[in-house]
Write an enzyme that holds these catalytic residues in place. Structure first.
Site, short mmCIF file in Angstrom:
data_model
loop_
_atom_site.label_atom_id
_atom_site.label_comp_id
_atom_site.label_asym_id
_atom_site.label_seq_id
_atom_site.Cartn_x
_atom_site.Cartn_y
_atom_site.Cartn_z
N GLY A 22 -25.81 -33.95 -92.07
CA GLY A 22 -25.08 -33.44 -93.24
C GLY A 22 -25.41 -31.97 -93.40
O GLY A 22 -26.50 -31.61 -93.84
N GLY A 48 -11.96 -35.51 -90.27
CA GLY A 48 -12.66 -35.00 -91.44
C GLY A 48 -11.95 -33.80 -92.04
O GLY A 48 -10.72 -33.66 -91.92
N ASN A 49 -12.72 -32.89 -92.62
CA ASN A 49 -12.12 -31.76 -93.33
C ASN A 49 -11.30 -30.84 -92.44
O ASN A 49 -10.19 -30.45 -92.79
CB ASN A 49 -13.21 -30.97 -94.06
CG ASN A 49 -13.53 -31.59 -95.41
OD1 ASN A 49 -12.62 -31.93 -96.17
ND2 ASN A 49 -14.80 -31.77 -95.70
N GLY A 50 -11.85 -30.50 -91.27
CA GLY A 50 -11.13 -29.61 -90.35
C GLY A 50 -9.83 -30.25 -89.89
O GLY A 50 -8.76 -29.60 -89.87
N THR A 51 -9.91 -31.53 -89.55
CA THR A 51 -8.73 -32.29 -89.09
C THR A 51 -7.65 -32.30 -90.17
O THR A 51 -6.46 -32.14 -89.88
CB THR A 51 -9.14 -33.74 -88.75
OG1 THR A 51 -10.20 -33.68 -87.80
CG2 THR A 51 -7.98 -34.55 -88.19
N ARG A 79 -45.27 -35.15 -90.01
CA ARG A 79 -44.49 -35.28 -88.77
C ARG A 79 -43.00 -35.24 -89.05
O ARG A 79 -42.52 -35.89 -89.98
CB ARG A 79 -44.80 -36.61 -88.09
CG ARG A 79 -46.23 -36.80 -87.65
CD ARG A 79 -46.51 -36.02 -86.37
NE ARG A 79 -47.86 -36.26 -85.90
CZ ARG A 79 -48.19 -37.20 -85.03
NH1 ARG A 79 -47.27 -38.01 -84.54
NH2 ARG A 79 -49.43 -37.34 -84.64
N ILE A 128 -19.11 -39.38 -91.39
CA ILE A 128 -20.37 -39.92 -91.94
C ILE A 128 -20.83 -39.07 -93.12
O ILE A 128 -21.72 -39.47 -93.84
CB ILE A 128 -21.48 -39.99 -90.86
CG1 ILE A 128 -21.87 -38.59 -90.37
CG2 ILE A 128 -21.07 -40.88 -89.71
CD1 ILE A 128 -23.22 -38.56 -89.65
N ASP A 129 -20.23 -37.88 -93.29
CA ASP A 129 -20.68 -36.98 -94.36
C ASP A 129 -20.10 -37.35 -95.73
O ASP A 129 -20.59 -36.87 -96.75
CB ASP A 129 -20.27 -35.53 -94.04
CG ASP A 129 -21.00 -34.98 -92.83
OD1 ASP A 129 -21.99 -35.60 -92.40
OD2 ASP A 129 -20.59 -33.93 -92.31
N ARG A 154 -49.60 -40.84 -93.23
CA ARG A 154 -48.96 -39.56 -92.86
C ARG A 154 -47.84 -39.18 -93.82
O ARG A 154 -47.29 -40.04 -94.51
CB ARG A 154 -48.36 -39.66 -91.46
CG ARG A 154 -49.40 -39.63 -90.37
CD ARG A 154 -48.75 -39.89 -89.02
NE ARG A 154 -49.74 -39.73 -87.96
CZ ARG A 154 -49.69 -40.35 -86.80
NH1 ARG A 154 -48.73 -41.20 -86.53
NH2 ARG A 154 -50.62 -40.13 -85.89
O1 F6P Z 1 -19.47 -34.14 -89.60
C1 F6P Z 1 -20.32 -35.08 -89.07
C2 F6P Z 1 -21.56 -34.44 -88.50
O2 F6P Z 1 -22.35 -35.45 -87.90
C3 F6P Z 1 -22.40 -33.65 -89.48
O3 F6P Z 1 -23.23 -34.44 -90.29
C4 F6P Z 1 -23.18 -32.77 -88.54
O4 F6P Z 1 -23.60 -31.59 -89.21
C5 F6P Z 1 -22.16 -32.46 -87.46
O5 F6P Z 1 -21.22 -33.51 -87.50
C6 F6P Z 1 -22.74 -32.37 -86.09
O6 F6P Z 1 -21.72 -32.03 -85.21
P1 F6P Z 1 -21.79 -32.11 -83.63
O7 F6P Z 1 -21.73 -33.55 -83.23
O8 F6P Z 1 -20.60 -31.38 -83.17
O9 F6P Z 1 -23.10 -31.50 -83.25
#
Ligand code: F6P
Length: 358
Positions: free
Chosen positions: A180, A112-115, A276, A136-137, A172
């Site tokens: 996300g 993802g972005n960090g990678t 809930r 997934i984001d 409910r």
């Molecule tokens: O980047 C994918 C993601 O599932 C985000 O939606 C979520 O905020 C984060 O990773 C959760 O990260 P971790 O699995 O490290 O708790």
């Protein structure tokens, strides 16, 4: 033609990673007279520590439908890459040394972005790097979709569908927290697909009274149940003005770990309904990729192999319209793709009477 390819999966996992690895490998074995693939364990950690496998061709068979990643993954924050920590390891130097020692022609990084930020750093350091966008984001700049996103939309939609029927039976209000933190794409798409009454995104700070109005109105209309899809990173308007640390302290003081828990409590207090929280959490990242993601991951993987053949490095693969393209790592790294306030899907949802709480 010979190619010796390093490959790793980094950051949070998602469905489709193995399909993409398989796409790269199968295309490479077909394309080159001699293909050698080195798989690093647990993302950049494997590259830093020289923890790897000389992969066999057979390891890439039977993994198309498999969730997770056969290589393992870990989060090695980009912000720490240049920091020398207690172990005294110069991580960037170590990664370059591993790459050189193994005589790699290139490195394929799935993440993802960090990678992508670290991939860009390594590219600037002279390594031949190709990125593949997973998450997934769906928040990577320059691609319409990342692989993993559509599977997560399917899972989150299924959760909303199932909650819908039990919400209706009991009258409910159900608050469903969708993954996300910064980007609300998954909540937006699954909220629309699942017919949510309220969709709350990190990009559009909300006012709890506006959400409560919907729940109250529906209760008065004898539609006693309400479905609220809220992104895990959503925040109230007042919180949006705070710095991250301040917001965390504010929430800790209130005693809430999850936005859905807080929202359900607030709604039962304000409206007097039974509300809930539902938190599907990592279920949204697990299991087999959908057919869409199997195809997209394969397309991306094969395109990466094409780039390797053409020695075109410093790129990440992307989808634009129906075309698989590639963008410069330096153009997209560090640029998150958030839901724009004037997004067509947001406008469409508003036209249908869906409330965003703003
Ligand atoms: O980047 C994918 C993601 O599932 C985000 O939606 C979520 O905020 C984060 O990773 C959760 O990260 P971790 O699995 O490290 O708790």
């Amino acid at each position: 033609m010979k190619r010796r390819i390093g490959i790793l999966t980094a950051g949070g996992d998602c469905p489709g990673l193995n399909a993409a690895i398989r796409g790269v490998a199968k295309a490479a074995y077909e394309m080159f007279d001699e293909t050698e693939i080195v798989g690093f364990h647990d993302g950049y950690r494997g590259l830093i520590e020289g923890d790897y496998d000389e992969m066999k061709r057979s390891q890439f068979s039977g993994i198309l439908t498999l969730g997770g990643t056969i290589l393992g993954t870990s989060r090695t924050p980009f912000s720490n890459m240049r920091v020398i920590e207690d172990d005294n390891v110069d991580k960037v130097k170590a990664m370059k040394q591993t790459y050189e020692k193994l005589k790699l022609d290139c490195l394929v990084t799935l993440g993802g972005n960090g990678t992508h930020k670290t991939a860009n750093l390594l590219s600037q350091e002279g390594l031949n790097v190709i990125g593949l966008p997973k998450t997934i984001d769906n928040d990577i700049y320059g691609t319409d979709f990342t692989f993993g996103f559509h599977t997560a939309v399917d899972i989150a939609t299924d959760v909303i569908d199932r909650i819908h029927t039990t919400a209706a039976s009991h009258g409910r209000c159900m608050v469903i927290e969708i993954m996300g933190n910064k980007a609300g794409w998954l909540t937006l798409y699954s909220g629309l697909a699942g017919g949510a009454d309220v969709i709350v995104l990190p990009e559009i700070p909300y006012d709890i009274d506006k959400v409560a109005e919907v729940v109250e109105r529906r209760a008065k209309q004898k539609k006693a149940f309400s479905i609220i899809a809220v992104a895990e990173g959503a925040m109230e308007k007042s919180e949006a003005k705070m710095k991250r640390k301040e917001r965390e302290a504010y929430r800790a003081k209130q005693g809430f770990t999850n936005i859905a828990i807080r929202m359900a409590k607030q709604l039962s207090e304000i409206v007097g309904v039974e509300a809930r929280p539902v938190i599907p959490g990592h279920m949204q990242r697990g299991g087999s990729p959908s057919a869409y993601d199997r195809v997209l991951s394969t397309q991306f993987g094969v395109h990466a192999a094409d780039l390797i053949r053409d020695k075109q490095y410093g790129y990440t693969v992307a989808l634009s319209g129906n075309q698989v393209i590639h963008n410069r790592l330096s153009d997209i790294a560090g640029v998150p793709k958030l839901v724009p306030l004037d997004d067509q899907m947001v406008a469409l949802a508003r036209h249908m009477g869906i409330i965003f709480g703003d």
